[in-house]
Motif scaffolding. Structure first.
Motif, PDB file in Angstrom:
ATOM      1  N   ASP A  24       0.857  -1.193   0.000  1.00 35.15           N
ATOM      2  CA  ASP A  24       0.000   0.000   0.000  1.00 35.15           C
ATOM      3  C   ASP A  24       0.888   1.237   0.000  1.00 35.15           C
ATOM      4  O   ASP A  24       1.792   1.349   0.839  1.00 35.15           O
ATOM      5  CB  ASP A  24      -0.888   0.032   1.247  1.00 35.15           C
ATOM      6  CG  ASP A  24      -1.974  -1.021   1.210  1.00 35.15           C
ATOM      7  OD1 ASP A  24      -3.041  -0.741   0.648  1.00 35.15           O
ATOM      8  OD2 ASP A  24      -1.745  -2.120   1.755  1.00 35.15           O
ATOM      9  N   PHE A  25       0.660   2.139  -0.932  1.00 40.27           N
ATOM     10  CA  PHE A  25       1.386   3.415  -0.919  1.00 40.27           C
ATOM     11  C   PHE A  25       0.632   4.443  -1.745  1.00 40.27           C
ATOM     12  O   PHE A  25      -0.234   4.115  -2.554  1.00 40.27           O
ATOM     13  CB  PHE A  25       2.827   3.273  -1.431  1.00 40.27           C
ATOM     14  CG  PHE A  25       2.969   2.753  -2.838  1.00 40.27           C
ATOM     15  CD1 PHE A  25       2.587   3.511  -3.946  1.00 40.27           C
ATOM     16  CD2 PHE A  25       3.509   1.494  -3.079  1.00 40.27           C
ATOM     17  CE1 PHE A  25       2.743   3.029  -5.241  1.00 40.27           C
ATOM     18  CE2 PHE A  25       3.658   0.998  -4.364  1.00 40.27           C
ATOM     19  CZ  PHE A  25       3.276   1.779  -5.448  1.00 40.27           C
ATOM     20  N   THR A  26       0.972   5.700  -1.522  1.00 43.63           N
ATOM     21  CA  THR A  26       0.476   6.808  -2.338  1.00 43.63           C
ATOM     22  C   THR A  26       1.674   7.640  -2.770  1.00 43.63           C
ATOM     23  O   THR A  26       2.541   7.977  -1.951  1.00 43.63           O
ATOM     24  CB  THR A  26      -0.509   7.691  -1.538  1.00 43.63           C
ATOM     25  OG1 THR A  26      -1.630   6.896  -1.157  1.00 43.63           O
ATOM     26  CG2 THR A  26      -0.993   8.860  -2.387  1.00 43.63           C
ATOM     27  N   ILE A  27       1.727   7.961  -4.068  1.00 44.41           N
ATOM     28  CA  ILE A  27       2.811   8.774  -4.628  1.00 44.41           C
ATOM     29  C   ILE A  27       2.197  10.027  -5.224  1.00 44.41           C
ATOM     30  O   ILE A  27       1.320   9.952  -6.092  1.00 44.41           O
ATOM     31  CB  ILE A  27       3.599   7.976  -5.680  1.00 44.41           C
ATOM     32  CG1 ILE A  27       4.332   6.801  -5.002  1.00 44.41           C
ATOM     33  CG2 ILE A  27       4.589   8.870  -6.413  1.00 44.41           C
ATOM     34  CD1 ILE A  27       4.974   5.824  -5.957  1.00 44.41           C
ATOM     35  N   ALA A  28       2.653  11.171  -4.749  1.00 41.70           N
ATOM     36  CA  ALA A  28       2.079  12.450  -5.173  1.00 41.70           C
ATOM     37  C   ALA A  28       2.543  12.835  -6.571  1.00 41.70           C
ATOM     38  O   ALA A  28       3.634  12.449  -6.996  1.00 41.70           O
ATOM     39  CB  ALA A  28       2.477  13.545  -4.177  1.00 41.70           C
ATOM     40  N   PRO A  29       1.719  13.607  -7.298  1.00 43.68           N
ATOM     41  CA  PRO A  29       2.131  14.101  -8.616  1.00 43.68           C
ATOM     42  C   PRO A  29       3.357  15.020  -8.507  1.00 43.68           C
ATOM     43  O   PRO A  29       3.572  15.649  -7.468  1.00 43.68           O
ATOM     44  CB  PRO A  29       0.915  14.893  -9.111  1.00 43.68           C
ATOM     45  CG  PRO A  29      -0.223  14.475  -8.250  1.00 43.68           C
ATOM     46  CD  PRO A  29       0.363  14.064  -6.938  1.00 43.68           C
ATOM     47  N   ARG A  30       4.131  15.054  -9.587  1.00 38.01           N
ATOM     48  CA  ARG A  30       5.301  15.936  -9.693  1.00 38.01           C
ATOM     49  C   ARG A  30       6.206  15.813  -8.461  1.00 38.01           C
ATOM     50  O   ARG A  30       6.495  16.791  -7.762  1.00 38.01           O
ATOM     51  CB  ARG A  30       4.868  17.391  -9.919  1.00 38.01           C
ATOM     52  CG  ARG A  30       4.363  17.650 -11.327  1.00 38.01           C
ATOM     53  CD  ARG A  30       3.996  19.089 -11.569  1.00 38.01           C
ATOM     54  NE  ARG A  30       2.889  19.510 -10.730  1.00 38.01           N
ATOM     55  CZ  ARG A  30       1.609  19.249 -10.978  1.00 38.01           C
ATOM     56  NH1 ARG A  30       1.286  18.562 -12.057  1.00 38.01           N
ATOM     57  NH2 ARG A  30       0.660  19.655 -10.167  1.00 38.01           N
ATOM     58  N   SER A  31       6.611  14.590  -8.216  1.00 41.27           N
ATOM     59  CA  SER A  31       7.523  14.311  -7.102  1.00 41.27           C
ATOM     60  C   SER A  31       8.427  13.160  -7.518  1.00 41.27           C
ATOM     61  O   SER A  31       8.175  12.493  -8.526  1.00 41.27           O
ATOM     62  CB  SER A  31       6.740  13.921  -5.841  1.00 41.27           C
ATOM     63  OG  SER A  31       6.085  12.670  -6.023  1.00 41.27           O
ATOM     64  N   VAL A  32       9.487  12.946  -6.742  1.00 37.90           N
ATOM     65  CA  VAL A  32      10.374  11.798  -6.970  1.00 37.90           C
ATOM     66  C   VAL A  32      10.295  10.886  -5.745  1.00 37.90           C
ATOM     67  O   VAL A  32      10.529  11.324  -4.619  1.00 37.90           O
ATOM     68  CB  VAL A  32      11.839  12.225  -7.191  1.00 37.90           C
ATOM     69  CG1 VAL A  32      12.716  11.002  -7.468  1.00 37.90           C
ATOM     70  CG2 VAL A  32      11.947  13.224  -8.334  1.00 37.90           C
ATOM     71  N   THR A  33       9.950   9.631  -5.992  1.00 36.37           N
ATOM     72  CA  THR A  33       9.918   8.615  -4.935  1.00 36.37           C
ATOM     73  C   THR A  33      10.951   7.548  -5.264  1.00 36.37           C
ATOM     74  O   THR A  33      10.993   7.045  -6.392  1.00 36.37           O
ATOM     75  CB  THR A  33       8.526   7.974  -4.833  1.00 36.37           C
ATOM     76  OG1 THR A  33       7.566   8.992  -4.522  1.00 36.37           O
ATOM     77  CG2 THR A  33       8.489   6.915  -3.744  1.00 36.37           C
ATOM     78  N   ALA A  34      11.799   7.217  -4.306  1.00 35.79           N
ATOM     79  CA  ALA A  34      12.819   6.182  -4.500  1.00 35.79           C
ATOM     80  C   ALA A  34      12.378   4.889  -3.830  1.00 35.79           C
ATOM     81  O   ALA A  34      11.854   4.904  -2.717  1.00 35.79           O
ATOM     82  CB  ALA A  34      14.156   6.644  -3.925  1.00 35.79           C
ATOM     83  N   PHE A  35      12.588   3.767  -4.523  1.00 36.99           N
ATOM     84  CA  PHE A  35      12.404   2.428  -3.954  1.00 36.99           C
ATOM     85  C   PHE A  35      13.778   1.876  -3.638  1.00 36.99           C
ATOM     86  O   PHE A  35      14.624   1.760  -4.533  1.00 36.99           O
ATOM     87  CB  PHE A  35      11.720   1.489  -4.962  1.00 36.99           C
ATOM     88  CG  PHE A  35      10.258   1.744  -5.198  1.00 36.99           C
ATOM     89  CD1 PHE A  35       9.564   2.751  -4.558  1.00 36.99           C
ATOM     90  CD2 PHE A  35       9.552   0.944  -6.111  1.00 36.99           C
ATOM     91  CE1 PHE A  35       8.209   2.969  -4.790  1.00 36.99           C
ATOM     92  CE2 PHE A  35       8.204   1.146  -6.353  1.00 36.99           C
ATOM     93  CZ  PHE A  35       7.529   2.166  -5.692  1.00 36.99           C
ATOM     94  N   ILE A  36      14.025   1.544  -2.363  1.00 38.52           N
ATOM     95  CA  ILE A  36      15.308   0.957  -1.976  1.00 38.52           C
ATOM     96  C   ILE A  36      15.066  -0.372  -1.273  1.00 38.52           C
ATOM     97  O   ILE A  36      13.942  -0.679  -0.869  1.00 38.52           O
ATOM     98  CB  ILE A  36      16.128   1.905  -1.063  1.00 38.52           C
ATOM     99  CG1 ILE A  36      15.400   2.130   0.281  1.00 38.52           C
ATOM    100  CG2 ILE A  36      16.429   3.222  -1.752  1.00 38.52           C
ATOM    101  CD1 ILE A  36      16.256   2.837   1.334  1.00 38.52           C
ATOM    102  N   GLY A  37      16.137  -1.139  -1.123  1.00 39.77           N
ATOM    103  CA  GLY A  37      16.044  -2.432  -0.440  1.00 39.77           C
ATOM    104  C   GLY A  37      17.032  -3.411  -1.029  1.00 39.77           C
ATOM    105  O   GLY A  37      17.583  -3.186  -2.108  1.00 39.77           O
ATOM    106  N   PRO A  38      17.280  -4.531  -0.338  1.00 37.52           N
ATOM    107  CA  PRO A  38      18.244  -5.521  -0.823  1.00 37.52           C
ATOM    108  C   PRO A  38      17.772  -6.191  -2.112  1.00 37.52           C
ATOM    109  O   PRO A  38      16.585  -6.130  -2.458  1.00 37.52           O
ATOM    110  CB  PRO A  38      18.330  -6.527   0.331  1.00 37.52           C
ATOM    111  CG  PRO A  38      17.041  -6.367   1.067  1.00 37.52           C
ATOM    112  CD  PRO A  38      16.652  -4.939   0.934  1.00 37.52           C
TER     113      PRO A  38
END
Length: 259
Positions: A24-38
């Motif tokens: 579950d997540f929400t990503i806002a318009p005109r933004s940068v979201t990073a996915f990290i993890g092993p």
């Protein structure tokens, strides 16, 4: 117009194997979201799910909802081709079409549209896209030369120009700098900062310093255990994730205790 992305109870399968669970997540318009993890925790799988690239794999499937401005992109009657036009993708290794010129690489997606633009319109879009990818000044005198003849960093910016030429609203990037040198990496990171004024951007990266530099929000993915599905541990403002995460598993990863 950049789009808002929401995942609700998203479960992603390869055949009968549950690869990623309950996202579950929400990503806002005109933004940068990073996915990290092993490695192997499902972050690239989730990324490919956002533009329906996951289902290209035989036996792959998705349960739950993935909403783009409130519309479920996996809903009945939704054309995956239109989804991929709205949600562009840039891959880990630069992949310009090797037999095509710089110009034709950028124009490729436009030429597949039902109403093919005239040459003057193509010229305008190609220049605009190359300028947006911060590549125009480097290639304007070699538009008819093969795209594969450019340097690695230039090829990746060419792929970004190709992705934005069809005017998507979302841009997904799967480790776009992993095959690049530090100078080219910096150029791509600068480019991401300018592109977020127009697009919603999601980037998968193994480089935590890069996540800290380019993103406003960061999502940390991890495996629930050996042979178990990946899961989203937490998503929050990037500064908080790197300084005071809510979950101990996030802190252990950020501090280098595992992964």
């Amino acid at each position: 117009m950049a789009k808002r992305i929401e995942a609700r109870n998203l479960n992603i399968y390869y055949g009968k194997f549950l690869a990623v669970a309950d996202v579950d997540f929400t990503i806002a318009p005109r933004s940068v979201t990073a996915f990290i993890g092993p490695s192997g925790c499902g972050k690239s799988t989730v990324l490919r799910t956002i533009n329906r690239m996951h289902e290209v794999i035989a036996g792959a499937s998705v349960q739950g909802e993935l909403l783009l401005d409130g519309e479920d992109i996996y809903g009945a009657g939704v054309d995956p081709v239109n989804v991929r036009r709205t949600i562009g993708m840039v891959f880990q290794r630069p992949n310009p079409f090797p037999t095509m010129s710089v110009y034709d690489n950028v124009a490729a997606g436009l030429k597949l549209q039902a109403s093919r633009p005239k040459r003057a319109e193509l010229d305008e879009v190609v220049e605009k896209s190359l300028r947006a990818a911060n590549l125009w000044d480097e290639v304007k005198d070699r538009l008819d030369k093969p795209g594969a003849g450019l340097s690695g960093g230039q090829q990746q910016r060419l792929c970004i120009a190709r992705a934005i030429a069809v005017e998507p609203q979302v841009l997904l990037m799967d480790e776009p700098c992993s095959a690049l040198d530090p100078i080219s990496t910096l150029a791509i990171e600068d480019l991401i900062q300018s592109l977020k004024q127009t697009y919603t951007i999601v980037i998968v990266t193994h480089n935590m310093q890069q996540a800290a530099r380019v993103s406003e929000r960061t999502a940390f993915f991890n495996l629930a255990g050996v042979g178990k599905p990946g899961q989203l541990v937490e998503i929050d403002d990037t500064q908080k994730i790197f300084s005071n995460p809510s979950q101990r598993r996030t802190e252990d990863y950020i501090s280098g205790r595992f992964g």
